[in-house]
Design a protein around this motif. Sequence first.
Motif, PDB file in Angstrom:
ATOM      1  N   ALA A 195      25.156 -75.193   8.890  1.00  0.00           N
ATOM      2  CA  ALA A 195      23.835 -74.591   9.085  1.00  0.00           C
ATOM      3  C   ALA A 195      23.854 -73.116   8.696  1.00  0.00           C
ATOM      4  O   ALA A 195      22.875 -72.597   8.143  1.00  0.00           O
ATOM      5  CB  ALA A 195      23.395 -74.759  10.537  1.00  0.00           C
ATOM      6  N   ILE A 196      24.971 -72.441   8.981  1.00  0.00           N
ATOM      7  CA  ILE A 196      25.108 -71.037   8.582  1.00  0.00           C
ATOM      8  C   ILE A 196      25.018 -70.920   7.062  1.00  0.00           C
ATOM      9  O   ILE A 196      24.295 -70.073   6.519  1.00  0.00           O
ATOM     10  CB  ILE A 196      26.448 -70.464   9.077  1.00  0.00           C
ATOM     11  N   ALA A 197      25.753 -71.783   6.353  1.00  0.00           N
ATOM     12  CA  ALA A 197      25.754 -71.739   4.886  1.00  0.00           C
ATOM     13  C   ALA A 197      24.363 -72.020   4.328  1.00  0.00           C
ATOM     14  O   ALA A 197      23.898 -71.328   3.407  1.00  0.00           O
ATOM     15  CB  ALA A 197      26.762 -72.750   4.341  1.00  0.00           C
ATOM     16  N   THR A 198      23.681 -73.017   4.891  1.00  0.00           N
ATOM     17  CA  THR A 198      22.326 -73.337   4.438  1.00  0.00           C
ATOM     18  C   THR A 198      21.380 -72.169   4.678  1.00  0.00           C
ATOM     19  O   THR A 198      20.533 -71.847   3.833  1.00  0.00           O
ATOM     20  CB  THR A 198      21.803 -74.590   5.158  1.00  0.00           C
ATOM     21  N   GLY A 199      21.543 -71.512   5.827  1.00  0.00           N
ATOM     22  CA  GLY A 199      20.709 -70.356   6.128  1.00  0.00           C
ATOM     23  C   GLY A 199      20.902 -69.232   5.129  1.00  0.00           C
ATOM     24  O   GLY A 199      19.930 -68.597   4.692  1.00  0.00           O
ATOM     25  N   PHE A 200      22.140 -68.989   4.735  1.00  0.00           N
ATOM     26  CA  PHE A 200      22.413 -67.961   3.729  1.00  0.00           C
ATOM     27  C   PHE A 200      21.826 -68.355   2.374  1.00  0.00           C
ATOM     28  O   PHE A 200      21.235 -67.529   1.670  1.00  0.00           O
ATOM     29  CB  PHE A 200      23.923 -67.741   3.592  1.00  0.00           C
ATOM     30  N   GLN A 201      21.995 -69.616   1.992  1.00  0.00           N
ATOM     31  CA  GLN A 201      21.463 -70.075   0.707  1.00  0.00           C
ATOM     32  C   GLN A 201      19.944 -69.931   0.656  1.00  0.00           C
ATOM     33  O   GLN A 201      19.383 -69.507  -0.359  1.00  0.00           O
ATOM     34  CB  GLN A 201      21.875 -71.530   0.473  1.00  0.00           C
ATOM     35  N   ASP A 202      19.289 -70.265   1.760  1.00  0.00           N
ATOM     36  CA  ASP A 202      17.830 -70.139   1.814  1.00  0.00           C
ATOM     37  C   ASP A 202      17.404 -68.672   1.779  1.00  0.00           C
ATOM     38  O   ASP A 202      16.438 -68.312   1.090  1.00  0.00           O
ATOM     39  CB  ASP A 202      17.290 -70.810   3.080  1.00  0.00           C
ATOM     40  N   HIS A 203      18.111 -67.840   2.522  1.00  0.00           N
ATOM     41  CA  HIS A 203      17.738 -66.425   2.594  1.00  0.00           C
ATOM     42  C   HIS A 203      17.858 -65.754   1.232  1.00  0.00           C
ATOM     43  O   HIS A 203      16.968 -64.992   0.824  1.00  0.00           O
ATOM     44  CB  HIS A 203      18.612 -65.703   3.615  1.00  0.00           C
ATOM     45  N   TYR A 204      18.947 -66.017   0.531  1.00  0.00           N
ATOM     46  CA  TYR A 204      19.181 -65.378  -0.766  1.00  0.00           C
ATOM     47  C   TYR A 204      18.622 -66.193  -1.935  1.00  0.00           C
ATOM     48  O   TYR A 204      18.753 -65.771  -3.087  1.00  0.00           O
ATOM     49  CB  TYR A 204      20.675 -65.143  -0.974  1.00  0.00           C
ATOM     50  N   GLU A 205      18.045 -67.357  -1.618  1.00  0.00           N
ATOM     51  CA  GLU A 205      17.480 -68.237  -2.645  1.00  0.00           C
ATOM     52  C   GLU A 205      18.518 -68.537  -3.726  1.00  0.00           C
ATOM     53  O   GLU A 205      18.252 -68.449  -4.927  1.00  0.00           O
ATOM     54  CB  GLU A 205      16.219 -67.609  -3.256  1.00  0.00           C
ATOM     55  N   ASN A 206      19.712 -68.873  -3.262  1.00  0.00           N
ATOM     56  CA  ASN A 206      20.822 -69.165  -4.169  1.00  0.00           C
ATOM     57  C   ASN A 206      21.564 -70.404  -3.660  1.00  0.00           C
ATOM     58  O   ASN A 206      22.403 -70.306  -2.758  1.00  0.00           O
ATOM     59  CB  ASN A 206      21.779 -67.975  -4.243  1.00  0.00           C
ATOM     60  N   PRO A 207      21.282 -71.579  -4.219  1.00  0.00           N
ATOM     61  CA  PRO A 207      21.944 -72.807  -3.761  1.00  0.00           C
ATOM     62  C   PRO A 207      23.434 -72.844  -4.065  1.00  0.00           C
ATOM     63  O   PRO A 207      24.165 -73.670  -3.501  1.00  0.00           O
ATOM     64  CB  PRO A 207      21.197 -73.911  -4.518  1.00  0.00           C
ATOM     65  N   ASP A 208      23.902 -71.947  -4.945  1.00  0.00           N
ATOM     66  CA  ASP A 208      25.319 -71.912  -5.297  1.00  0.00           C
ATOM     67  C   ASP A 208      26.124 -70.979  -4.391  1.00  0.00           C
ATOM     68  O   ASP A 208      27.346 -70.878  -4.542  1.00  0.00           O
ATOM     69  CB  ASP A 208      25.490 -71.469  -6.750  1.00  0.00           C
ATOM     70  N   LEU A 209      25.455 -70.288  -3.496  1.00  0.00           N
ATOM     71  CA  LEU A 209      26.152 -69.390  -2.567  1.00  0.00           C
ATOM     72  C   LEU A 209      27.122 -70.193  -1.704  1.00  0.00           C
ATOM     73  O   LEU A 209      26.808 -71.298  -1.254  1.00  0.00           O
ATOM     74  CB  LEU A 209      25.130 -68.667  -1.695  1.00  0.00           C
ATOM     75  N   THR A 210      28.311 -69.644  -1.474  1.00  0.00           N
ATOM     76  CA  THR A 210      29.312 -70.326  -0.655  1.00  0.00           C
ATOM     77  C   THR A 210      29.715 -69.455   0.528  1.00  0.00           C
ATOM     78  O   THR A 210      29.696 -68.221   0.452  1.00  0.00           O
ATOM     79  CB  THR A 210      30.568 -70.680  -1.470  1.00  0.00           C
ATOM     80  N   VAL A 211      30.084 -70.119   1.611  1.00  0.00           N
ATOM     81  CA  VAL A 211      30.500 -69.444   2.836  1.00  0.00           C
ATOM     82  C   VAL A 211      31.820 -70.043   3.302  1.00  0.00           C
ATOM     83  O   VAL A 211      31.955 -71.269   3.396  1.00  0.00           O
ATOM     84  CB  VAL A 211      29.443 -69.593   3.949  1.00  0.00           C
ATOM     85  N   SER A 212      32.793 -69.194   3.580  1.00  0.00           N
ATOM     86  CA  SER A 212      34.082 -69.637   4.114  1.00  0.00           C
ATOM     87  C   SER A 212      34.264 -69.041   5.504  1.00  0.00           C
ATOM     88  O   SER A 212      34.060 -67.841   5.706  1.00  0.00           O
ATOM     89  CB  SER A 212      35.231 -69.196   3.205  1.00  0.00           C
ATOM     90  N   GLU A 213      34.637 -69.880   6.446  1.00  0.00           N
ATOM     91  CA  GLU A 213      34.789 -69.450   7.836  1.00  0.00           C
ATOM     92  C   GLU A 213      36.211 -68.967   8.082  1.00  0.00           C
ATOM     93  O   GLU A 213      37.179 -69.581   7.625  1.00  0.00           O
ATOM     94  CB  GLU A 213      34.459 -70.621   8.765  1.00  0.00           C
TER      95      GLU A 213
END
Length: 295
Positions: free
Chosen positions: A42-60
Amino acid sequence: MEQVELKVVLEVRLQDGLSQWEDVKDAAGVLWRSTITPDISAIATGFQDHYENPDLTVSELNTGMNRSRRGLVVHNGEKITIAFLGSDPNELHMNMWTNGKGPGWWEPSYPVYENGNRVHSFFRDMWHAIRSGTYDALSIAVQDMAARGATPKQIIVAGFSMGGGISIVATSMAFTEILERIRHTWDEKLGSLVQHLTFAAVAAGDRGYYTVLNQLYKTYQIRAWDFLNHRDITVHIHHLAFRSWRGHRYILPKAVVGRFGGEFGGNGHDILGYLKAAEWMAEHGTDQVKSAYSY
């Protein structure tokens, strides 16, 4: 020669105007969004939506002790943000664990040193616990960027509260290694792209430790800025041995902080308050931000 050195110092200070507040706002936003939910998907999806970038990645970034989230590496286009998170309210006392201690309850605590300079023991342990995960996530982001034929435009090391203290240790101990991992791919001098942006960072080293770190900031032209609400409770918890200046600390204007009292919380120490203040500054600006060089 002295005039040149003075110019170098001045160049990494926060300037009047709106433009630099965009980076500050973004760093605070990453730190806040990293704590909205325990669900990393959900964190990753939130970042992708905020920046409008579906290729954005998040590593915990988790510790090996209790698997608690201590940070994230967010790769958004040509920007990489390494974010070290603040402590849970139930963990505030851990900011006081400046000394090391043996396993036995009867064993006395002792100060911890790195290269002859005293460092916050708990923050150092936290960095060691997530160092490998940080390097792995950074390597993946760098490889992906290189595969797309891109080069990094910004590398942000961000931290809030305890995370600010951990980021200080990480920057001091790992900055050279981080740069080498990037240079290995691009073979360029990329130090000037690095920014170290913190909010109410808890002090992590003594004067000698910070002297080395300040020289690192100066050599690589790093924007090393810490932002503080004058009512923040953490101003009272810095260890006496660690009350020296690091980079530039900026006190947010009372008039701006007062707009977001609810977001800062009763103890003046909530990352949402810092985000709201940075958003306001990025839109309106002010010349009332005060510089402080000691706690």
